[in-house]
Design an enzyme around this catalytic site. Structure first.
Site, short mmCIF file in Angstrom:
data_model
loop_
_atom_site.label_atom_id
_atom_site.label_comp_id
_atom_site.label_asym_id
_atom_site.label_seq_id
_atom_site.Cartn_x
_atom_site.Cartn_y
_atom_site.Cartn_z
N GLY A 1 -21.10 6.19 4.44
CA GLY A 1 -20.13 6.51 3.40
C GLY A 1 -20.66 6.12 2.04
O GLY A 1 -20.74 4.93 1.72
N VAL A 2 -21.05 7.11 1.24
CA VAL A 2 -21.60 6.81 -0.08
C VAL A 2 -20.78 7.51 -1.16
O VAL A 2 -21.30 8.15 -2.05
CB VAL A 2 -23.10 7.19 -0.18
CG1 VAL A 2 -23.94 6.20 0.58
CG2 VAL A 2 -23.36 8.60 0.33
N GLY A 3 -19.47 7.35 -1.03
CA GLY A 3 -18.56 7.87 -2.04
C GLY A 3 -18.41 6.87 -3.16
O GLY A 3 -19.39 6.31 -3.67
N LYS A 4 -17.16 6.58 -3.54
CA LYS A 4 -16.90 5.75 -4.72
C LYS A 4 -17.53 4.37 -4.62
O LYS A 4 -18.13 3.87 -5.57
CB LYS A 4 -15.39 5.63 -4.95
CG LYS A 4 -14.76 6.92 -5.43
CD LYS A 4 -13.38 6.70 -6.04
CE LYS A 4 -12.33 6.28 -5.03
NZ LYS A 4 -10.99 6.21 -5.63
N VAL A 5 -17.39 3.71 -3.46
CA VAL A 5 -17.91 2.35 -3.31
C VAL A 5 -19.35 2.35 -2.80
O VAL A 5 -20.22 1.64 -3.32
CB VAL A 5 -17.02 1.53 -2.36
CG1 VAL A 5 -17.61 0.14 -2.12
CG2 VAL A 5 -15.61 1.41 -2.91
N GLY A 6 -19.62 3.17 -1.79
CA GLY A 6 -20.93 3.15 -1.16
C GLY A 6 -22.08 3.42 -2.11
O GLY A 6 -23.15 2.81 -2.02
N LYS B 1 0.87 -1.18 0.00
CA LYS B 1 0.00 0.00 0.00
C LYS B 1 0.90 1.23 0.00
O LYS B 1 2.06 1.17 0.44
CB LYS B 1 -0.89 0.03 1.26
CG LYS B 1 -2.17 0.83 1.09
CD LYS B 1 -3.23 0.06 0.32
CE LYS B 1 -4.54 0.81 0.30
NZ LYS B 1 -5.61 0.02 -0.35
#
Length: 366
Positions: A187-192, A87
């Site tokens: 969390g409703v960004g890229k994945v959510g 990472k």
């Protein structure tokens, strides 16, 4: 939600005792300050995304990259990939610091590792950013479709989380569906946001929250039946069947477990358990925990498919990500049979593969 700062100094050799290599990259001309951690190459070259985040201190960045890279080793092993775990983190606010020059400087540092570490997207970085990195580096995945890459890896990350959630639902309620269940997504960004779509299509009642109000507004506009609450604390205290942490790590703390009404915890965030012992608290309350690095492996599977000599195939990657359903079931079955937590069951299965398959080579050198 952000990384919790710590006042105690980091001893990299002590905290990263399991790690093969930790590299600090500094380019004052572009403002680049990055840390690259390679946890294990026992199964192959280390693959893991680049997180661009305004850490409060270098120590916090080091702690995060060590935790995340270790998780990538376990994630790759559990997903059946011939890859190790690594990472990288870039310290700073991507909204103000990110530039083509910085990304290309970062690419030059990754190139010096000779393929031992292969990078991709993570929080704060996108496929277009990987195209910039790739102008200086041969070891980049997660590039845009226009450049032969897999594109947005959050697509299959969300798909894999949904498969893991279906498996956890089967264990909890006897049916592999979220239809009629109330699912809280933090969390409703890229994945959510992709996960919400899967849940709505499956017939779930979805409640969301995010520190970034426009992200919530976009999801509610796309799915008018989705409800929103102001904070994660409010979401956790709501009547839920499933809680899906999809933001930063450390989401499952003692305080959360104490008030959580959900029967299942299954989300996309990495390193969800705030500290050792939380998994026991979940089990004591009868909450089914689907280990994060198992269910969120879809994105890794997606970008890893770019390494196939035949080129990237979304269909092939999606088929492999569908297997997260069976892997999650196997982990939960092992946990029940051995009377251990799902987190420990997942660790045992991943460690066995790293030990048995990777025992003939301890360090990958290309």
């Amino acid at each position: 939600m952000s990384v919790t700062p710590s006042s105690s100094p980091v001893d990299v050799f002590e905290l990263g005792a399991e790690h093969e290599q930790v590299v600090f990259a500094n380019d004052p001309a572009t403002g680049l300050r990055a840390v690259i951690a390679i946890h294990s190459t026992a199964l192959g070259p280390a693959l893991g995304g680049t997180r661009f985040y305004p850490y409060a201190s270098t120590d916090d960045a080091v702690r995060d990259v060590l935790d995340l890279s270790r998780g990538m080793s376990y994630k790759a092993a559990l997903a059946g990939l011939d890859l190790g775990g690594g990472k990288a983190v870039i310290i700073g606010d991507p909204a103000t610091l990110k530039s083509e020059a910085l990304l290309r400087a970062y690419g030059r540092f990754v190139q010096t590792l000779g393929g031992r570490y292969r990078t991709a997207c993570d929080i704060g970085t996108f496929s277009a950013d990987m195209d910039h990195v790739a102008r200086e580096c041969d070891y980049v995945t997660g590039r845009t479709v226009a450049h032969g890459g897999a594109g947005d890896s959050s697509v299959l990350t969300a798909y894999g989380v949904f498969q893991g959630m279906r498996a956890a639902a089967q264990v909890a309620w006897g049916e592999p569906t979220l239809a009629g269940r109330t699912v809280g997504v933090a969390g409703v960004g890229k994945v959510g946001r992709h996960l919400v779509r899967h849940l709505v299509e499956d017939g779930a009642d979805v409640v969301v929250t995010d520190v970034h109000a426009p992200a919530v507004d976009a999801v509610v506009a796309e799915h008018p039946g989705v409800r929103a609450v102001a904070t994660t604390e409010e979401l956790v205290a709501s009547p839920l069947d499933v809680y899906a942490p999809c933001a930063m790590g450390g989401a499952i703390s003692d305080e959360v477990v104490e008030v959580l009404s959900a029967r299942v915890v299954c989300g996309a965030a990495n390193n969800q358990l705030a500290h050792p012992g939380v998994e026991k608290a979940l089990a004591d309350r009868g909450i089914v925990y689907a280990p994060d690095y198992c269910v969120n492996a879809g994105g890794l599977i997606q970008v890893a498919d770019e390494l196939d000599p035949a080129g990237f195939s979304f269909e092939r990657a999606q088929q492999r990500a569908t297997g997260i359903f069976d892997t999650t079931l196997a982990i939960l079955a092992h946990a029940e049979a051995e009377h251990v937590s799902p987190a420990l069951a997942a660790d045992r299965i991943a460690e066995a593969r790293m030990r048995d398959v990777g025992r003939l080579r301890s360090i990958w050198v290309g």
